[in-house]
Write a protein that holds these residues in place. Structure first.
Motif, mmCIF file in Angstrom:
data_model
loop_
_atom_site.group_PDB
_atom_site.id
_atom_site.type_symbol
_atom_site.label_atom_id
_atom_site.label_comp_id
_atom_site.label_asym_id
_atom_site.label_seq_id
_atom_site.Cartn_x
_atom_site.Cartn_y
_atom_site.Cartn_z
ATOM 1 N N SER A 118 0.848 -1.182 0.000
ATOM 2 C CA SER A 118 0.000 0.000 0.000
ATOM 3 C C SER A 118 0.886 1.236 0.000
ATOM 4 C CB SER A 118 -0.900 -0.017 1.236
ATOM 5 O OG SER A 118 -1.828 1.040 1.213
ATOM 6 N N MET A 119 0.398 2.293 -0.646
ATOM 7 C CA MET A 119 1.168 3.535 -0.729
ATOM 8 C C MET A 119 0.242 4.739 -0.608
ATOM 9 S SD MET A 119 3.729 2.758 -3.958
ATOM 10 C CE MET A 119 4.467 4.395 -3.891
ATOM 11 N N THR A 120 0.767 5.802 -0.084
ATOM 12 C CA THR A 120 0.070 7.086 -0.133
ATOM 13 C C THR A 120 1.118 8.187 -0.162
ATOM 14 O OG1 THR A 120 -1.684 8.444 0.861
ATOM 15 C CG2 THR A 120 -0.137 7.427 2.379
ATOM 16 N N GLY A 121 0.758 9.338 -0.680
ATOM 17 C CA GLY A 121 1.716 10.436 -0.774
ATOM 18 C C GLY A 121 1.023 11.781 -0.819
ATOM 19 N N VAL A 122 1.739 12.786 -0.362
ATOM 20 C CA VAL A 122 1.214 14.146 -0.312
ATOM 21 C C VAL A 122 2.282 15.101 -0.816
ATOM 22 C CG1 VAL A 122 0.143 15.905 1.136
ATOM 23 C CG2 VAL A 122 -0.080 13.508 1.744
ATOM 24 N N LEU A 123 1.873 16.067 -1.611
ATOM 25 C CA LEU A 123 2.803 17.076 -2.087
ATOM 26 C C LEU A 123 3.209 17.994 -0.936
ATOM 27 C CD1 LEU A 123 4.010 18.021 -4.863
ATOM 28 C CD2 LEU A 123 2.242 19.782 -4.840
ATOM 29 N N LEU A 124 4.491 18.271 -0.822
ATOM 30 C CA LEU A 124 4.989 19.226 0.167
ATOM 31 C C LEU A 124 5.082 20.580 -0.518
ATOM 32 C CD1 LEU A 124 7.900 17.153 1.766
ATOM 33 C CD2 LEU A 124 5.644 17.571 2.739
ATOM 34 N N TYR A 125 4.227 21.497 -0.133
ATOM 35 C CA TYR A 125 4.216 22.785 -0.831
ATOM 36 C C TYR A 125 3.729 23.899 0.091
ATOM 37 C CZ TYR A 125 -0.874 22.700 -1.127
ATOM 38 O OH TYR A 125 -2.203 22.695 -0.822
ATOM 39 N N THR A 126 4.159 25.098 -0.239
ATOM 40 C CA THR A 126 3.600 26.311 0.349
ATOM 41 C C THR A 126 3.050 27.128 -0.816
ATOM 42 O OG1 THR A 126 5.658 27.577 0.158
ATOM 43 C CG2 THR A 126 5.344 26.287 2.181
ATOM 44 N N HIS A 127 2.543 28.309 -0.546
ATOM 45 C CA HIS A 127 2.031 29.141 -1.629
ATOM 46 C C HIS A 127 3.152 29.577 -2.571
ATOM 47 C CE1 HIS A 127 -2.010 29.253 -0.140
ATOM 48 N NE2 HIS A 127 -1.639 29.766 1.027
ATOM 49 N N GLU A 128 4.398 29.598 -2.053
ATOM 50 C CA GLU A 128 5.516 30.103 -2.842
ATOM 51 C C GLU A 128 6.204 29.022 -3.672
ATOM 52 O OE1 GLU A 128 5.120 30.958 0.391
ATOM 53 O OE2 GLU A 128 4.352 32.962 -0.071
ATOM 54 N N GLU A 129 6.303 27.785 -3.146
ATOM 55 C CA GLU A 129 7.089 26.781 -3.857
ATOM 56 C C GLU A 129 6.731 25.368 -3.433
ATOM 57 O OE1 GLU A 129 11.285 26.914 -2.844
ATOM 58 O OE2 GLU A 129 10.805 27.975 -1.006
ATOM 59 N N ASP A 130 7.152 24.409 -4.282
ATOM 60 C CA ASP A 130 7.009 22.986 -3.982
ATOM 61 C C ASP A 130 8.347 22.440 -3.502
ATOM 62 O OD1 ASP A 130 4.478 23.262 -4.984
ATOM 63 O OD2 ASP A 130 4.938 22.357 -6.932
ATOM 64 N N PHE A 131 8.285 21.444 -2.596
ATOM 65 C CA PHE A 131 9.509 20.826 -2.091
ATOM 66 C C PHE A 131 9.613 19.357 -2.478
ATOM 67 C CE2 PHE A 131 8.479 24.301 0.816
ATOM 68 C CZ PHE A 131 9.666 24.999 0.835
ATOM 69 N N GLY A 132 8.673 18.851 -3.268
ATOM 70 C CA GLY A 132 8.672 17.449 -3.616
ATOM 71 C C GLY A 132 7.475 16.747 -2.989
ATOM 72 N N ALA A 133 7.504 15.420 -3.018
ATOM 73 C CA ALA A 133 6.390 14.633 -2.508
ATOM 74 C C ALA A 133 6.841 13.775 -1.328
ATOM 75 C CB ALA A 133 5.833 13.737 -3.609
ATOM 76 N N LEU A 134 6.027 13.784 -0.276
ATOM 77 C CA LEU A 134 6.242 12.908 0.879
ATOM 78 C C LEU A 134 5.476 11.623 0.600
ATOM 79 C CD1 LEU A 134 7.105 12.250 3.804
ATOM 80 C CD2 LEU A 134 5.022 13.412 4.566
ATOM 81 N N ASN A 135 6.186 10.499 0.538
ATOM 82 C CA ASN A 135 5.582 9.222 0.153
ATOM 83 C C ASN A 135 5.708 8.201 1.272
ATOM 84 O OD1 ASN A 135 5.150 9.946 -2.785
ATOM 85 N ND2 ASN A 135 7.347 10.293 -2.583
ATOM 86 N N LEU A 136 4.602 7.518 1.560
ATOM 87 C CA LEU A 136 4.542 6.550 2.648
ATOM 88 C C LEU A 136 4.302 5.158 2.075
ATOM 89 C CD1 LEU A 136 4.078 9.333 3.986
ATOM 90 C CD2 LEU A 136 2.406 8.249 5.491
ATOM 91 N N TYR A 137 4.999 4.174 2.630
ATOM 92 C CA TYR A 137 4.916 2.803 2.150
ATOM 93 C C TYR A 137 4.510 1.866 3.288
ATOM 94 C CZ TYR A 137 7.833 4.505 -1.733
ATOM 95 O OH TYR A 137 8.333 5.203 -2.810
ATOM 96 N N ALA A 138 3.706 0.865 2.934
ATOM 97 C CA ALA A 138 3.344 -0.184 3.883
ATOM 98 C C ALA A 138 3.456 -1.537 3.191
ATOM 99 C CB ALA A 138 1.929 0.020 4.407
ATOM 100 N N GLN A 139 3.896 -2.536 3.932
ATOM 101 C CA GLN A 139 3.991 -3.873 3.357
ATOM 102 C C GLN A 139 2.618 -4.511 3.209
ATOM 103 O OE1 GLN A 139 6.651 -6.048 5.897
ATOM 104 N NE2 GLN A 139 8.406 -4.714 5.478
ATOM 105 N N ARG A 140 1.701 -4.167 4.097
ATOM 106 C CA ARG A 140 0.380 -4.808 4.108
ATOM 107 C C ARG A 140 -0.604 -4.045 3.223
ATOM 108 N NH1 ARG A 140 -4.120 -4.036 7.119
ATOM 109 N NH2 ARG A 140 -3.072 -2.477 8.408
ATOM 110 N N PRO A 141 -1.286 -4.730 2.305
ATOM 111 C CA PRO A 141 -2.326 -4.067 1.510
ATOM 112 C C PRO A 141 -3.449 -3.548 2.409
ATOM 113 C CG PRO A 141 -1.705 -6.169 0.537
ATOM 114 C CD PRO A 141 -1.062 -6.126 1.888
ATOM 115 N N GLY A 142 -4.084 -2.456 1.998
ATOM 116 C CA GLY A 142 -5.197 -1.919 2.752
ATOM 117 C C GLY A 142 -4.800 -1.108 3.973
ATOM 118 N N THR A 143 -3.514 -0.793 4.106
ATOM 119 C CA THR A 143 -3.040 -0.071 5.295
ATOM 120 C C THR A 143 -3.526 1.371 5.311
ATOM 121 O OG1 THR A 143 -1.075 -1.440 5.521
ATOM 122 C CG2 THR A 143 -0.985 0.749 6.518
#
Length: 230
Positions: A118-143
């Motif tokens: 399972s994966m999820t991610g969120v963009l790291l940003y402010t009104h001025e700029e982006d810093f990339g994406a914060l990505n989370l990983y789990a071994q178990r599906p449905g996490t």
């Protein structure tokens, strides 16, 4: 999830992030905190895309760098697309990586081989700029449920503010170090060649312009005895 407890954790995280003494320290703390604070998260990282190339800014867990590398090589993947703002999305969630993923078929197959469920991610940003994406990983599906997606969003919001602050501090420190180096180099030239302050500064500037290198680097070479104003 107990939201009051999570809110308290977010408050502590904000203080910890602002206490970091470098941009890299802040990035590393964000990734480590995601693993500690988000239920079921086994690994986390921050991915940026520079000139079409995937760059791992921080990684907590072995799977992160390999996942980033694969997405960069394949030119596809949820983290890769989020970091380069493809489609304008700011968040993604893949509840079950074991199921077919039409958007990223090649990456999904490779991710399953890495043990990603399972994966999820969120963009790291402010009104001025982006810093990339914060990505989370789990071994178990449905996490990663909708609630955990929200938790990741809250974490990312704190993280983006801290990164903006850290970048400002780093820029200020870099500017101060540059001024100090240039001042020392000017002093060396003034003493060694009997120059005025203005003349010493102009020498550094001419060398910088002639060789197309930063004045701070010219100053460092003068301090190290490798550059002559001749």
């Amino acid at each position: 999830m107990e939201w009051r407890e999570y809110a308290e954790q977010m408050a502590r995280l904000a203080r910890e992030l602002l206490a970091q003494d470098s941009m890299q320290g802040t990035l590393d703390e964000i990734a480590a905190s995601a693993v500690k604070l988000v239920e079921g998260c086994d690994a986390a990282g921050i991915l940026a895309v520079s000139k079409g190339r995937a760059v791992t800014l921080a990684a907590c867990g072995d799977v992160v760098r390999e996942s980033d590398r694969l997405q960069g090589e394949l030119g596809e993947g949820p983290c890769f697309d989020l970091a380069r703002r493809k489609g304008g999305e700011r968040v993604y969630r893949i509840a079950d990586m074991t199921q077919p993923q039409s958007a990223w078929e090649r990456f999904a197959a490779a991710a399953r081989g890495l043990g990603v469920g399972s994966m999820t991610g969120v963009l790291l940003y402010t009104h001025e700029e982006d810093f990339g994406a914060l990505n989370l990983y789990a071994q178990r599906p449905g996490t990663f449920s909708k609630d955990i997606e929200t938790a990741g969003w809250l974490l990312a919001s704190h993280a983006a503010v801290a990164l903006a602050s850290a970048r400002t501090i780093d820029q200020l420190e870099h500017a101060m170090e540059s001024r100090h180096a240039i001042g020392e180099a000017m002093g060396i030239l003034m003493e060694r060649h009997h120059l005025s302050e203005d003349d010493a500064f102009n020498v550094l500037r001419r060398i910088s312009q002639h060789h197309n290198i930063k004045m701070r680097d010219v100053a460092q070479r003068v301090r190290n005895g490798r550059t002559s104003p001749a």
